[in-house]
Each structure stands twice: as structure tokens, then as C-alpha cells.
Design a protein around this motif. Structure first.
Motif, mmCIF file in Angstrom:
data_model
loop_
_atom_site.group_PDB
_atom_site.id
_atom_site.type_symbol
_atom_site.label_atom_id
_atom_site.label_comp_id
_atom_site.label_asym_id
_atom_site.label_seq_id
_atom_site.Cartn_x
_atom_site.Cartn_y
_atom_site.Cartn_z
ATOM 1 N N VAL A 51 0.837 -1.208 0.000
ATOM 2 C CA VAL A 51 0.000 0.000 0.000
ATOM 3 C C VAL A 51 0.868 1.253 0.000
ATOM 4 N N SER A 52 1.927 1.262 0.821
ATOM 5 C CA SER A 52 2.768 2.462 0.879
ATOM 6 C C SER A 52 3.530 2.671 -0.426
ATOM 7 N N VAL A 53 3.989 1.599 -1.059
ATOM 8 C CA VAL A 53 4.647 1.739 -2.361
ATOM 9 C C VAL A 53 3.635 2.195 -3.408
ATOM 10 N N GLY A 54 2.415 1.697 -3.312
ATOM 11 C CA GLY A 54 1.383 2.128 -4.261
ATOM 12 C C GLY A 54 1.046 3.598 -4.135
ATOM 13 N N ILE A 55 0.941 4.082 -2.909
ATOM 14 C CA ILE A 55 0.647 5.496 -2.699
ATOM 15 C C ILE A 55 1.815 6.358 -3.165
ATOM 16 N N ALA A 56 3.037 5.938 -2.839
ATOM 17 C CA ALA A 56 4.209 6.700 -3.290
ATOM 18 C C ALA A 56 4.343 6.645 -4.811
ATOM 19 N N GLY A 57 4.042 5.502 -5.407
ATOM 20 C CA GLY A 57 4.095 5.389 -6.869
ATOM 21 C C GLY A 57 3.035 6.231 -7.546
ATOM 22 N N SER A 58 1.872 6.320 -6.922
ATOM 23 C CA SER A 58 0.818 7.179 -7.446
ATOM 24 C C SER A 58 1.248 8.634 -7.404
ATOM 25 N N ALA A 59 1.825 9.044 -6.284
ATOM 26 C CA ALA A 59 2.319 10.418 -6.173
ATOM 27 C C ALA A 59 3.447 10.680 -7.150
ATOM 28 N N CYS A 60 4.282 9.673 -7.378
ATOM 29 C CA CYS A 60 5.398 9.824 -8.314
ATOM 30 C C CYS A 60 4.885 10.044 -9.733
ATOM 31 N N ALA A 61 3.876 9.287 -10.136
ATOM 32 C CA ALA A 61 3.320 9.447 -11.479
ATOM 33 C C ALA A 61 2.664 10.812 -11.653
ATOM 34 N N LEU A 62 1.902 11.235 -10.650
ATOM 35 C CA LEU A 62 1.223 12.530 -10.746
ATOM 36 C C LEU A 62 2.219 13.688 -10.730
ATOM 37 N N ALA A 63 3.237 13.592 -9.874
ATOM 38 C CA ALA A 63 4.235 14.664 -9.812
ATOM 39 C C ALA A 63 5.075 14.709 -11.081
ATOM 40 N N ASP A 64 5.408 13.533 -11.622
ATOM 41 C CA ASP A 64 6.207 13.487 -12.850
ATOM 42 C C ASP A 64 5.435 14.057 -14.033
ATOM 43 N N ALA A 65 4.127 13.874 -14.020
ATOM 44 C CA ALA A 65 3.319 14.437 -15.102
ATOM 45 C C ALA A 65 3.331 15.966 -15.051
ATOM 46 N N GLN A 66 3.435 16.533 -13.851
ATOM 47 C CA GLN A 66 3.473 17.991 -13.688
ATOM 48 C C GLN A 66 4.867 18.557 -13.921
ATOM 49 N N ASP A 67 5.884 17.896 -13.339
ATOM 50 C CA ASP A 67 7.254 18.396 -13.411
ATOM 51 C C ASP A 67 8.201 17.205 -13.466
ATOM 52 N N GLY A 68 8.879 17.030 -14.586
ATOM 53 C CA GLY A 68 9.758 15.873 -14.794
ATOM 54 C C GLY A 68 10.931 15.806 -13.838
ATOM 55 N N SER A 69 11.302 16.909 -13.218
ATOM 56 C CA SER A 69 12.452 16.895 -12.313
ATOM 57 C C SER A 69 12.116 16.268 -10.960
ATOM 58 N N LEU A 70 10.861 16.038 -10.679
ATOM 59 C CA LEU A 70 10.455 15.460 -9.398
ATOM 60 C C LEU A 70 10.513 13.936 -9.364
ATOM 61 N N PHE A 71 10.690 13.305 -10.512
ATOM 62 C CA PHE A 71 10.615 11.846 -10.588
ATOM 63 C C PHE A 71 11.617 11.164 -9.652
ATOM 64 N N VAL A 72 12.883 11.523 -9.739
ATOM 65 C CA VAL A 72 13.916 10.862 -8.946
ATOM 66 C C VAL A 72 13.722 11.132 -7.459
ATOM 67 N N LYS A 73 13.296 12.328 -7.113
ATOM 68 C CA LYS A 73 13.109 12.671 -5.701
ATOM 69 C C LYS A 73 12.007 11.825 -5.071
ATOM 70 N N ILE A 74 10.916 11.643 -5.762
ATOM 71 C CA ILE A 74 9.818 10.856 -5.211
ATOM 72 C C ILE A 74 10.115 9.361 -5.321
ATOM 73 N N LEU A 75 10.905 8.972 -6.307
ATOM 74 C CA LEU A 75 11.289 7.567 -6.444
ATOM 75 C C LEU A 75 12.100 7.105 -5.232
ATOM 76 N N ILE A 76 12.894 7.991 -4.662
ATOM 77 C CA ILE A 76 13.665 7.648 -3.462
ATOM 78 C C ILE A 76 12.723 7.376 -2.291
ATOM 79 N N VAL A 77 11.669 8.156 -2.177
ATOM 80 C CA VAL A 77 10.665 7.897 -1.134
ATOM 81 C C VAL A 77 10.024 6.531 -1.364
ATOM 82 N N GLU A 78 9.777 6.201 -2.604
ATOM 83 C CA GLU A 78 9.182 4.909 -2.945
ATOM 84 C C GLU A 78 10.117 3.748 -2.597
ATOM 85 N N ILE A 79 11.395 3.948 -2.763
ATOM 86 C CA ILE A 79 12.371 2.914 -2.402
ATOM 87 C C ILE A 79 12.348 2.669 -0.897
ATOM 88 N N PHE A 80 12.245 3.735 -0.115
ATOM 89 C CA PHE A 80 12.156 3.562 1.333
ATOM 90 C C PHE A 80 10.863 2.838 1.724
#
Length: 192
Positions: free
Chosen positions: A139-168
Motif C-alpha cells: 500500500v505504501s509503495v502504491g501510494i508513493a508510486g501514485s504520487a510519483c506518477a502525478l508529480a512526474d506528469a506535472q514536473d519531470g524533475s520530481l521523478f527521482v526525488k519521489i522515487l527515493i521515497v518509494e524505495i524507502f
């Protein structure tokens, strides 16, 4: 009025207790229930995470089609939780052995009941713990992945930053399987 059987036990002063209930269920049943819970809940966690990530990924890809392939890594992180459940199931199955109780079908006199029950309860607790951990991880990876997709759609520079949260968030599943392995480390069913 018909007797339902409940009053008969009260009249005979039946002293049924939880320890009788727990010891009258085979430790092999506890072990297999733990394996089933570990594997089943891990798959539920992975499916839930994929559902959360996938729905946001598809929706965000309408606005920014460039994110489709890059954000599939979020789905892979979700799927890892199911793989952790499979790994645990294989490890726990190897601890059960063949389940034979002797050639006559009865337990021998010198049978180590404490070791038998310890092994069953230990495998149950290990499977349940890993399964619940993997639900939380999925569930936590799914929520972080959802946020990663939405943030990446808005600003491509956010992908790696949110991906690190997803790894944790994915590390929760790894911690769960490590604890499950440690928990079941001394669980060995006695051989006849």
C-alpha cells in the motif's frame, strides 16, 4: 423448548480453555496457515499497490504520455512484495519436512511435543508477520508510486526525488521478510 447442547456443558461444568483449543490444533495446520497467510497477504499487498499506482499512472499519462514507461518501475516495486511472500513460503515449506508421524500413524512415546508446537506456532507467526508487513509495504509503495506518477506528469524533475521515497517504502517489505526469517530460524519439526 429444545436443548441446544449449550446448557449441557454448563451443567457438567466444562472447563474448556484457550490452551486446550490451541494445543488440539495440529502444529502442521498452524504452519501451513502461516505459509498461506504470508503468501496470500503478500499478493494482496502487491495487488493493492499496483491498483493504486496503475490507476494514477494511466490517468496522468493522458496529460503527459512521456511518463508511461518511466513510471512502470513503481509497478515493479509493488510486485516485489509478492515475490517476498513467495520467498518466505519456500523457506517455511523447507522447515516442515514430510509431516510423517511414524509408520503406524501414531506419535512415538519419546516425541518432543514442545519442539513440535514451537515449530508450528513459529511458522504461523512468521507467515502472518510477513504477510501483514507486505500489505503495508504494498500500500505504501502504491501510494508513493501514485504520487510519483502525478508529480512526474506535472514536473519531470520530481521523478527521482519521489522515487527515493518509494524505495524507502519498499524497504518495509525487506525488513518484514528479514524478521520473518529470524523468527522462524529455530523452527524445526522433530523427525521420527
Amino acid at each position: 423448548m429444545a436443548d441446544t447442547g449449550f446448557s449441557a456443558c454448563a451443567a457438567e461444568n466444562c472447563n474448556a480453555s484457550y490452551d486446550e483449543l490451541l494445543t488440539n490444533i495440529s502444529p502442521y495446520a498452524w504452519a501451513y496457515a502461516g505459509i498461506a497467510l504470508g503468501l496470500g497477504l503478500s499478493v494482496v499487498g502487491a495487488a493493492w499497490g499496483i491498483w493504486l499506482t496503475g490507476s494514477s499512472l494511466v490517468g496522468a499519462a493522458v496529460k503527459a504520455p512521456r511518463i508511461r514507461s518511466k513510471n512502470l518501475i513503481s509497478v515493479i516495486f509493488c510486485e516485489a512484495t509478492a515475490i517476498y511472500g513467495v520467498i518466505l513460503a519456500i523457506l517455511l515449506l523447507s522447515k516442515i519436512g514430510d509431516g510423517s508421524e511414524g509408520s503406524s500413524g501414531s506419535l512415538p512415546e519419546d516425541w518432543n511435543y514442545n519442539q513440535w508446537y514451537f515449530a508450528g506456532y513459529s511458522l504461523f507467526a512468521s507467515g502472518l508477520g510477513v504477510g501483514l508487513t507486505n500489505v503495508a509495504s504494498g500500500v505504501s509503495v502504491g501510494i508513493a508510486g501514485s504520487a510519483c506518477a502525478l508529480a512526474d506528469a506535472q514536473d519531470g524533475s520530481l521523478f527521482v526525488k519521489i522515487l527515493i521515497v518509494e524505495i524507502f517504502a519498499s524497504a518495509l517489505g525487506i525488513f518484514g521478510i528479514i524478521v520473518g526469517i529470524i523468527q522462524s530460524n529455530d523452527a524445526e519439526f522433530p523427525s521420527t
